[in-house]
Design an enzyme around this catalytic site. Sequence first.
Site, PDB file in Angstrom:
ATOM      1  N   CYS A 173      -3.964 -26.395  11.369  1.00 52.68           N
ATOM      2  CA  CYS A 173      -2.545 -25.631  11.358  1.00 52.68           C
ATOM      3  C   CYS A 173      -1.872 -26.043  12.386  1.00 52.68           C
ATOM      4  O   CYS A 173      -2.338 -26.985  13.473  1.00 52.68           O
ATOM      5  CB  CYS A 173      -3.614 -24.259  12.123  1.00 52.68           C
ATOM      6  SG  CYS A 173      -4.219 -24.190  13.715  1.00 52.68           S
ATOM      7  N   HIS A 204      -3.120 -19.425  13.184  1.00 53.73           N
ATOM      8  CA  HIS A 204      -4.432 -20.197  13.410  1.00 53.73           C
ATOM      9  C   HIS A 204      -5.353 -19.193  12.442  1.00 53.73           C
ATOM     10  O   HIS A 204      -6.473 -19.876  11.137  1.00 53.73           O
ATOM     11  CB  HIS A 204      -5.661 -20.497  14.599  1.00 53.73           C
ATOM     12  CG  HIS A 204      -6.448 -21.491  14.494  1.00 53.73           C
ATOM     13  ND1 HIS A 204      -7.328 -22.878  14.344  1.00 53.73           N
ATOM     14  CD2 HIS A 204      -8.293 -20.970  14.654  1.00 53.73           C
ATOM     15  CE1 HIS A 204      -8.461 -22.437  14.002  1.00 53.73           C
ATOM     16  NE2 HIS A 204      -8.883 -21.313  14.288  1.00 53.73           N
ATOM     17  N   CYS A 252      -4.039 -26.160  15.902  1.00 54.77           N
ATOM     18  CA  CYS A 252      -5.310 -27.397  15.797  1.00 54.77           C
ATOM     19  C   CYS A 252      -4.571 -28.632  15.856  1.00 54.77           C
ATOM     20  O   CYS A 252      -4.970 -30.135  16.614  1.00 54.77           O
ATOM     21  CB  CYS A 252      -6.226 -27.017  14.740  1.00 54.77           C
ATOM     22  SG  CYS A 252      -6.849 -25.669  15.255  1.00 54.77           S
ATOM     23  N   ASP A 282       1.375  -1.408   0.092  1.00 62.37           N
ATOM     24  CA  ASP A 282       0.174  -0.887   0.049  1.00 62.37           C
ATOM     25  C   ASP A 282       0.790   1.274  -0.340  1.00 62.37           C
ATOM     26  O   ASP A 282       2.186   1.544   0.383  1.00 62.37           O
ATOM     27  CB  ASP A 282      -0.724   0.027   1.250  1.00 62.37           C
ATOM     28  CG  ASP A 282      -1.962   1.079   1.348  1.00 62.37           C
ATOM     29  OD1 ASP A 282      -2.581   1.871   0.050  1.00 62.37           O
ATOM     30  OD2 ASP A 282      -2.916   0.622   2.068  1.00 62.37           O
ATOM     31  N   ASP A 319      -7.489  -7.584   1.700  1.00 64.10           N
ATOM     32  CA  ASP A 319      -6.270  -7.563   3.265  1.00 64.10           C
ATOM     33  C   ASP A 319      -6.924  -6.646   3.781  1.00 64.10           C
ATOM     34  O   ASP A 319      -8.176  -6.560   4.485  1.00 64.10           O
ATOM     35  CB  ASP A 319      -5.259  -7.261   3.101  1.00 64.10           C
ATOM     36  CG  ASP A 319      -5.870  -5.311   2.758  1.00 64.10           C
ATOM     37  OD1 ASP A 319      -6.266  -4.662   2.311  1.00 64.10           O
ATOM     38  OD2 ASP A 319      -4.589  -4.503   3.924  1.00 64.10           O
TER      39      ASP A 319
END
Lengths: 376, 376
Positions: A312, A341, A315, A91, A272
């Site tokens: 992830c 996660h 997890c 940006d 984003d």
Amino acid sequence: MALRFEVLATQGESRLGRLTTTHGVVETPAFMPVGTLGAVKGVSPQELGAAGASVMLSNLYHLALRPGIDVIEKLGGIHAFTGWSGPILTDSGGFQVFSLGALRKVDEGGVTFRSHLDGSPLRFTPENVVEMQERLGVDIAMVLDECPPWPVEPGTAEASWLRTLAWARRARAARREGAGAGGAGGMGGLFGIVQGSIFRGLRERAALDIAELDFDGCAIGGVSVGEPKDERRAVVEWTAPLLPAGKPRYLMGVGTPEDIAHAVRCGVDLFDCVLPARNARHGVLYTREGVLKIKNARFRDDPRPLDEACGCPACARTSRAFLHHLVRAGELTGAVLATLHNLRFYLDFMAELRQSIRLGTLADALTFDPLEQRSS
Amino acid sequence: MALRFEVLATQGESRLGRLTTTHGVVETPAFMPVGTLGAVKGVSPQELGAAGASVMLSNLYHLALRPGIDVIEKLGGIHAFTGWSGPILTDSGGFQVFSLGALRKVDEGGVTFRSHLDGSPLRFTPENVVEMQERLGVDIAMVLDECPPWPVEPGTAEASWLRTLAWARRARAARREGAGAGGAGGMGGLFGIVQGSIFRGLRERAALDIAELDFDGCAIGGVSVGEPKDERRAVVEWTAPLLPAGKPRYLMGVGTPEDIAHAVRCGVDLFDCVLPARNARHGVLYTREGVLKIKNARFRDDPRPLDEACGCPACARTSRAFLHHLVRAGELTGAVLATLHNLRFYLDFMAELRQSIRLGTLADALTFDPLEQRSS
């Protein structure tokens, strides 16, 4: 051609796309994790890739203040510097500069401001913003724009748009021809930005103005600045269809999974948002069953992973109880695992949206909707 | 047998060993990264394994306060809870309890104290400390000991040792026979702890006292409490040779690579220290060329990895300049990458020590020595 975009399939306004850059391919709709200073907070480049990210967002304003464009250029460009070898969008920092309030002064030529770090004076112009992003070697650069606050008077929004449009023309002209290598000293593509606050007529006109300028892609800016959800969605609904169908469309700074799904239905390709990472650090975790506020006492001895369907690092090995423990104790590993996660959740969510467009089943896919209402 | 230790090779007093637990094998000399609350700060269990760790250290005192032994037991024990499936050693927390000062009261039966978190009253006894570690299912438990401050009067140190010895006998007796499964509700092995401050006669007597009690291993405690380096090394030199040759020897809370190398030469097998992780968070990074203070301006545009020979996630992808940038900006990723690097350095260093003992070239291997004097 430094940037190539193909629409592979559509369902209604939704598009399944492929954005090819010199640093790799981005399947769209895509979510770009936010690495303001060159890294997503708490995440190594390796873990970012493992989470399924294909493109990272960074920020010219912040990188220009530190470590400085000279340093990054000398080190071989933004990819070498950050260790993220995939595509990078920066940006321009217009949003940050206009958030500085009294610290900045706008004139027709550009914006003069003081660093929020040490007060040193800086000036951004449409031309030098393009030049700095070329020197970084980003894959996608954004033009300098003025981002009006919310709420704003219609007349102020219109005057602001006229200036932003003039800047967009100058940015387009400033782009070095042959600077499209997308490596250090080159740039892949330049995106224009539509502003216009929440005014339909102005947004529509701005969309057509930007569409005319032959950018490599078009962004919808000036949302997620405090306006109500319905206003934000209306802006997307008015604007997205007017942007060139053959170019990528990017909705800046949005948003919740629900907002993203809505915008995808309007034909937006790129997103984003700091939300997944920031929420993670506060213990607000996304799952396919709704949002978990992991500090809640009911997770104290919950042996289940955050989300049964997630792969992830949190997890795969640990439980809600462990995250509850770490986040409540303020342990760094809690922030790290929670961020990994939530990023994975967002990136899996985008993959599910893409698969749904491919199969023509998009409406059915929104199994998380209305996610916002089901937090616990 | 829940814990088996074999000495595979020796060079002088140094030993190459193999410690077999129900959760995996630890090659010694080994460094145990410190996960006080169940996780090394900023590091996932996956990254800890990838760095080369074979065993993690945690802390009974901290885990008993939060989330509590009941919670961890209910969740299947400390391995299931933390997601670290390799061997785990827990310190009893004697050191932490005795650091509480006015918040604790010692009597012959144990120590009564108030939680540093919420002031709630707790009592540790030699028996319940063993029992709690059995309930956690740790692979190696430590007895409750009294850790005298430094400096201390010889008479005070002796009285303290007599109490710690009495506690060690009670801990040994309290160990459940058949509780050696090393899973939830079981325990692999129980280590005794030698104290005695910096008094040679007392340390030697304490070492022989502990050696007699037939623990599964013996630790040297009460060092790294503020004493000068020479005193610390003298304690190791007096004590280590008197501990049983066929059992693992653990030097608690030590230390710099230089201190570790010294202790390995004295026949110590196991180490833990917060130094690599804590230093990392402050930008003090270990390399084979000495210590780098990464915030130093000279690293601002240094394109080299932290250490050419290192395979950690920071060195694999990024530069000294990037770490300089992230650590100076206070970015979470700076702490994470720096921690992964320093841990990898320590674990590589231990592997190098083991290889040197195997080859009988230990003295030559200390390429980092004297590391402390060469920081920049």
